[in-house]
Write a protein that holds these residues in place. Structure first.
Motif, mmCIF file in Angstrom:
data_model
loop_
_atom_site.group_PDB
_atom_site.id
_atom_site.type_symbol
_atom_site.label_atom_id
_atom_site.label_comp_id
_atom_site.label_asym_id
_atom_site.label_seq_id
_atom_site.Cartn_x
_atom_site.Cartn_y
_atom_site.Cartn_z
ATOM 1 N N ILE A 50 0.850 -1.174 0.115
ATOM 2 C CA ILE A 50 0.043 0.134 -0.103
ATOM 3 C C ILE A 50 0.891 1.310 0.054
ATOM 4 C CG2 ILE A 50 -2.066 -1.224 1.055
ATOM 5 C CD1 ILE A 50 -1.128 -0.046 3.692
ATOM 6 N N PHE A 81 -6.651 -1.781 4.128
ATOM 7 C CA PHE A 81 -6.138 -0.873 2.739
ATOM 8 C C PHE A 81 -5.578 -1.850 1.836
ATOM 9 C CE2 PHE A 81 -5.731 3.055 5.856
ATOM 10 C CZ PHE A 81 -6.753 3.556 5.273
ATOM 11 N N SER A 103 -4.393 5.169 1.545
ATOM 12 C CA SER A 103 -3.668 4.017 2.293
ATOM 13 C C SER A 103 -2.086 4.198 2.126
ATOM 14 C CB SER A 103 -4.184 2.818 1.720
ATOM 15 O OG SER A 103 -3.800 2.621 0.209
#
Length: 466
Positions: A36, A174, A314
């Motif tokens: 992420i 996320f 994220s």
């Protein structure tokens, strides 16, 4: 600061200190935080820029080069991260490699010095990109975009103000959003392509009509943008003292992250130009939204934009999480302002470091433009962090036994030599002005270190012992 689980690491401080961070993050959570961190808003805003720079279907090679550079550099991070799994990552790597009492003090100080500037720039770049993409849903004037980017940074700080156990769980959520978003875009593009994948790949293999020079200057300039989109594969090293079984999980999480993201990026590019010709895609400010709108309509495009914004947010979450450990590590080591070594009394995270970097990122998000920030980030980091770290590992290998490294790269020292050469090429590709700005930051850091060392009577100003 936390200790390595591998035996024989006399260089690594003990876990017995009251400021130790708990090892709670698993391999899966570390990989998720890497991925992420890597994605964010980067590929969605950089994709058209790369096509513009290359000026043809060969733009795909800039993404391939970004993946290759990341894999090569990851061997260096993997050796160092597995051997010295400590909070702050490069701060400790540079200090140990160059000698804790001499040059290592300078190099580690310069890394922290740069982090105070470039870490907020990284967060600000993601926030600026977030605000730009948000304007697909709601038209925003420049000041409204700045307000949105600032609010995004503040919300990230609020979300990170909690225990590492909760951070790991939020990271997994996320990660799922990242995979779902990219998966939808890729599958939608590939199944509704106006031209077959084989035709797209064949066009990428053809020589460029623009003087045949796309593979040199053009590819270098474009790769500055794509490598920015891969940065973050080493985030797990910044969290080294919070990773379980670091000798195994730190290297593995990096290689899994790079392989997974490289595949997703290549498929994303192929699916996009399969729906929208590259001549048109290079002018799009909302390329992913445009692709989904052309396939499924306006409402679906709005949904896709919202998902892209979640992905961008994220990344801000993972970036600020990792970098907040760097000033903390230096302060806990006695080489930075002691206030940064403070942990939250009940949640056990470096809250002063988090608030300082987050606050500076908030200010930067209101001041700068995205394109300049992306190039400045790379130019500032290459000399000390990437090249300096590669040379440092070479020095370490010359004086340490094989048992000191739980993970050892294949065909040593080829990856180190390649990494130094490629990073030097990328540094030159940033352009003279950004090269000079990066070197200026280093020069100011040297001056700051000398002043600090003089006051503290540390190397090279320490008083000789009788």
């Amino acid at each position: 600061m936390a200790n390595s689980t591998a035996p024989g690491h006399a260089d690594v401080p003990s876990d017995s200190t009251p400021t130790a961070l708990p090892r709670r993050l698993s391999l899966l959570q570390g990989t998720a935080l890497n991925m992420i961190d890597m994605v964010g808003i980067g590929p969605f805003v950089v994709l058209p820029l790369v096509i513009q720079i290359i000026g043809g279907p060969q733009f795909i090679w800039a993404w391939v080069l970004g993946a290759v550079v990341s894999f090569i550099d990851a061997f260096i991070w993997a050796e160092l991260g597995a051997a010295y799994p400590l909070a702050g990552g490069s701060y400790n790597f540079l200090k140990i490699a160059y000698g804790e009492q001499r040059w290592g003090r300078l190099f580690s100080f310069l890394y922290v010095w740069q982090t105070l500037i470039q870490a907020p720039l990284v967060v600000a770049s993601g926030a600026i990109g977030f605000a730009q993409y948000f304007s697909y849903l709601v038209p925003l004037d420049p000041w409204q975009q700045k307000a949105v980017s600032g609010v995004a940074v503040l919300f990230v700080i609020l979300l990170l103000y909690r225990k590492i156990d909760d951070i790991g769980r939020i990271g997994m959520v996320f990660w799922g959003a990242v995979l779902l978003t990219l998966g939808w875009i890729i599958i939608g593009g590939l199944t509704h392509a106006n031209s077959p994948v084989s035709q797209t790949l064949a066009a990428a293999l053809e020589p460029s009509p623009a003087n045949g020079g796309w593979w040199a200057a053009g590819l270098g300039a474009a790769s500055v943008k794509t490598i920015y989109c891969y940065l973050g594969y080493y985030n797990v090293c910044h969290l080294g003292s919070e990773i379980r079984k670091p000798g195994r999980n730190i290297p593995l999480s990096m290689f899994i992250s790079i392989a997974g993201i490289a595949i997703l990026y290549l498929l994303l590019n192929i699916s996009v130009v399969g729906v929208i010709p590259w001549q048109e895609a290079k002018e799009s400010k909302f390329i992913v939204s445009s692709v989904i709108e052309r396939i499924y309509g306006v409402q679906a495009a709005q949904l896709a934009t919202g998902m892209v914004l979640v992905v961008a947010f994220s990344s801000l979450f993972a970036v600020l999480l990792g970098y907040s450990r760097v000033p903390y590590a230096a302060a806990a080591d006695g080489q930075f302002f002691s206030i940064f070594a403070r942990l939250h009394p009940t949640r056990q995270f470096p809250y002063i470091s988090l608030l300082f970097l987050g606050g500076l990122a908030f200010v930067f998000s209101l001041l700068f433009r995205l394109g300049d920030v992306i190039t400045a980030i790379l130019a500032m980091r290459i000399v000390i962090q990437f090249i300096g770290q590669a040379v440092g590992l070479w020095i370490l290998r010359s004086r340490k036994t094989a048992a000191s490294f739980p993970f050892r790269m294949p065909i040593y020292p080829v990856p180190i030599v390649l990494a130094i050469g490629v990073w030097a090429f990328i540094f030159i590709s940033t352009g003279l002005s950004f090269m000079l700005s990066g070197l200026t930051v280093i020069g100011l850091g040297v001056i700051a270190y000398l002043i600090s060392s003089r006051v503290r009577q540390q190397w090279p100003f320490q008083t000789p012992r009788p």
